[in-house]
Scaffold this active site. Structure first.
Site, mmCIF file in Angstrom:
data_model
loop_
_atom_site.group_PDB
_atom_site.id
_atom_site.type_symbol
_atom_site.label_atom_id
_atom_site.label_comp_id
_atom_site.label_asym_id
_atom_site.label_seq_id
_atom_site.Cartn_x
_atom_site.Cartn_y
_atom_site.Cartn_z
ATOM 1 N N ASP A 38 0.818 -1.214 0.000
ATOM 2 C CA ASP A 38 0.000 0.000 0.000
ATOM 3 C C ASP A 38 0.858 1.273 0.000
ATOM 4 O OD1 ASP A 38 0.946 -0.058 2.539
ATOM 5 O OD2 ASP A 38 -1.008 0.060 3.536
ATOM 6 N N HIS A 241 19.804 4.359 -20.954
ATOM 7 C CA HIS A 241 18.873 4.677 -19.868
ATOM 8 C C HIS A 241 19.249 3.946 -18.578
ATOM 9 C CE1 HIS A 241 15.586 5.963 -22.942
ATOM 10 N NE2 HIS A 241 16.485 6.896 -22.720
ATOM 11 N N ASP A 258 23.508 12.110 -15.929
ATOM 12 C CA ASP A 258 22.414 12.784 -16.625
ATOM 13 C C ASP A 258 21.345 13.021 -15.568
ATOM 14 O OD1 ASP A 258 20.187 13.529 -18.121
ATOM 15 O OD2 ASP A 258 20.520 12.014 -19.681
ATOM 16 N N ASP A 269 17.528 19.391 -17.622
ATOM 17 C CA ASP A 269 18.025 18.114 -18.143
ATOM 18 C C ASP A 269 19.477 18.310 -18.570
ATOM 19 O OD1 ASP A 269 18.333 15.642 -19.292
ATOM 20 O OD2 ASP A 269 16.941 15.983 -20.957
ATOM 21 N N HIS A 348 21.085 7.935 -30.703
ATOM 22 C CA HIS A 348 19.905 8.756 -30.409
ATOM 23 C C HIS A 348 19.975 10.046 -31.221
ATOM 24 C CE1 HIS A 348 22.468 11.278 -27.817
ATOM 25 N NE2 HIS A 348 22.883 10.184 -27.203
ATOM 26 N N HIS A 352 15.635 17.063 -27.698
ATOM 27 C CA HIS A 352 14.172 16.992 -27.598
ATOM 28 C C HIS A 352 13.678 18.266 -26.968
ATOM 29 C CE1 HIS A 352 14.958 16.159 -23.332
ATOM 30 N NE2 HIS A 352 15.885 15.340 -23.751
ATOM 31 N N HIS A 359 10.898 15.024 -21.736
ATOM 32 C CA HIS A 359 10.732 14.907 -23.197
ATOM 33 C C HIS A 359 9.414 15.605 -23.467
ATOM 34 C CE1 HIS A 359 13.393 11.059 -23.125
ATOM 35 N NE2 HIS A 359 14.082 12.166 -22.999
ATOM 36 N N GLU A 382 22.280 17.451 -27.091
ATOM 37 C CA GLU A 382 22.932 16.395 -26.320
ATOM 38 C C GLU A 382 23.569 15.309 -27.177
ATOM 39 O OE1 GLU A 382 20.220 13.704 -24.246
ATOM 40 O OE2 GLU A 382 18.570 15.049 -24.712
ATOM 41 N N TYR A 386 29.050 6.304 -27.747
ATOM 42 C CA TYR A 386 29.026 5.180 -26.809
ATOM 43 C C TYR A 386 29.678 3.982 -27.508
ATOM 44 C CZ TYR A 386 25.352 8.445 -25.565
ATOM 45 O OH TYR A 386 24.659 9.607 -25.308
ATOM 46 N N ARG A 404 28.353 11.724 -23.090
ATOM 47 C CA ARG A 404 27.270 12.594 -23.574
ATOM 48 C C ARG A 404 27.461 13.953 -22.898
ATOM 49 N NH1 ARG A 404 23.367 9.517 -22.829
ATOM 50 N NH2 ARG A 404 22.442 10.149 -20.858
ATOM 51 N N GLU A 406 25.171 17.401 -22.469
ATOM 52 C CA GLU A 406 23.799 17.857 -22.721
ATOM 53 C C GLU A 406 23.539 19.213 -22.075
ATOM 54 O OE1 GLU A 406 20.705 15.419 -20.901
ATOM 55 O OE2 GLU A 406 19.256 16.182 -22.355
HETATM 56 N N1 GLY Z 1 17.411 12.698 -19.405
HETATM 57 C C1 GLY Z 1 16.738 12.178 -20.515
HETATM 58 C C2 GLY Z 1 17.298 12.652 -21.766
HETATM 59 O O1 GLY Z 1 18.365 13.247 -21.783
HETATM 60 O O2 GLY Z 1 16.696 12.546 -22.801
HETATM 61 MN MN MN Z 2 17.674 15.048 -22.675
HETATM 62 MN MN MN Z 3 19.302 14.054 -20.081
#
Ligand code: GLY
Ligand code: MN
Ligand code: MN
Length: 437
Positions: A38, A241, A258, A269, A348, A352, A359, A382, A386, A404, A406
């Protein structure tokens, strides 16, 4: 830090002015989500609902009806002394009218009697169609109720229309007040990343670095993260992720963080990548400098009129050229781009939209074509590379490196404003910051 409450009434008025005559829009609040047994996750309001109400209670429904006297109606949970003792204050219908400025409010138990009246005879009924937590079933029930009264003159809605196009186009363009809130969230997150770089030590666990990020944000006034932070040491950075965040940090690891907090439900972000021991190896630095080159070049391109896909393609070209120079890809750059060979290392897109959702909403194409940037949009930039730890097509010295970088970027009338520029990304600056910690 919160937006002024008057903004919500202004947004409803602006949306009502865009809705066609004789239509109704329905936007539902979020519900509590079970974690286990719960125990529940912390409540996070549905962004569309919060955007239009500023109201942070679960399970409500907002009804908007344009007209000569347009109407905003809220259905909400009732005042309840026992429930309020156990779970906290409720505004109830009276509070919704007095404090949230809607024209009328009712208890949720009245919804099935009131809704058929509200949608009777409308030409278009807008709501988010077919989502996971959708209103579909309930709307069908209300329409069936109207249908039972057609011989008494009732008429079912002529069309059901997805609400996203109208509402999300509004959310895509940020006002000055929204930008300042986002800039504040971004600055808190930037300082959290600085602190993580300064306090990182070999031998720590990834989640202990996560704790530094979360603690800094909370102490600075941001209770929640906008998404689960990614704190990835070594080859974990190649899992896009990665949120396990539970491995020890080894000497020689690069660390990819990140993470970004949210303020009043607006996200930041940020990703930064740095060496755990404070010094990049030659290979780490080579990959890092290439990603940084793409990050800086793409941010320089951002201005009104730039096509969204051109921004991505610019990153693809820079990264592919660099991968060829480093010997990680071989062949003609155009051919490697055309064949998508770069995707083995850059899987990627460049970024975004950013806003109430990390996002964020808003379409990337209009009439089937990638859209151009316009003032008031906020996007992430970003790029990343990798190199999988088991990629035997490259020399062993490159394997397991993930980078990365960003930033959050506002499109202004003349160019761009970077909201995240107070956290270093130059590799020499990062090394100096860590050396002096
Ligand atoms: N933190 C999610 C992205 O960078 O898209
Ligand atoms: Mn992002
Ligand atoms: Mn991010």
């Amino acid at each position: 830090m919160k937006l002024d409450r008057s903004i919500y009434q202004q947004r409803r008025a602006a949306l009502l002015a865009k809705m066609p005559a004789n239509s109704v829009m329905l936007i539902a609040a979020a519900s509590h989500q079970s974690r286990n047994g719960d125990a529940e996750y912390a409540f996070r309001q549905n962004s569309d609902f919060y955007y239009l109400t500023g109201f942070n209670e679960p399970d409500g429904l907002l009804v908007l009806k344009p007209g000569s006297t347009s109407l905003s109606v809220l259905f909400t949970q009732p005042r309840d002394r026992d429930m309020e003792i156990w779970n906290g204050y409720r505004a109830g219908p009276e509070g919704c009218v007095a404090d949230y400025g809607v024209d009328a409010a009712y208890e949720l138990k009245e919804i099935d009697t009131q809704m058929p009246n509200l949608i009777d005879g409308v030409d278009q009924l807008f709501y988010p169609l077919a989502r996971k937590t959708s209103l579909d079933g309930r709307v069908k029930g209300w329409i069936e109720s109207v249908a039972q009264r057609v011989r008494a003159g009732a008429a079912v809605p002529k069309a059901l229309t997805d609400s996203d196009t109208l509402l999300h186009e509004m959310r895509l363009f940020k006002s000055d007040a929204e930008v300042e809130l986002m800039a504040h969230a971004a600055e808190i997150s930037a300082q959290a990343h600085v602190t993580a770089m300064q306090e990182c030590r070999v031998g720590m666990n990834e989640f202990q670095l996560e704790a530094i990020i979360q603690s800094h944000c909370m102490k600075s006034g941001a209770r929640y993260q906008a998404y689960t932070p990614i704190v990835a040491a070594g080859a974990n950075a190649c899992i896009l992720h990665y949120i396990e965040n539970d491995k020890p940090i080894a000497d020689g690891d690069l660390i990819l963080i990140d993470a970004g907090c949210e303020l009043d439900n607006y996200a930041s972000d940020i990703t930064r990548t740095f060496p755990a021991n404070g010094k990049f190896t030659a290979e780490q630095r080579a990959i890092y400098e290439l990603v940084l080159k793409a990050n800086i070049a793409c941010i320089e391109l951002v201005k009104p009129g730039l096509n969204w896909d051109a921004l991505h393609q610019a990153s693809v070209r820079i990264l592919t050229e660099g991968l060829v120079e480093l010997g990680l890809l071989s062949g003609d750059v155009d051919a490697l781009i055309d064949s998508g060979a770069f995707r083995r290392f850059y899987m990627h897109r460049i970024g975004h939209w950013l806003g109430m959702d990390v996002h964020d909403v808003g379409s990337y194409r209009v009439n089937g074509e990638w859209r151009d940037l316009e003032p008031g949009m906020v996007t992430t930039v970003e790029p990343g590379l990798y190199i999988a730890p088991d990629d035997h097509s490259v020399e062993a010295r490159w394997r397991g490196i993930g980078v990365r970088i960003e930033d959050d970027v506002l499109v202004t009338a003349t160019g761009a404003r970077v909201l995240t520029d107070s956290v270093p990304k130059d590799p020499d600056e990062i090394e100096a910051l860590m050396a002096n910690a």
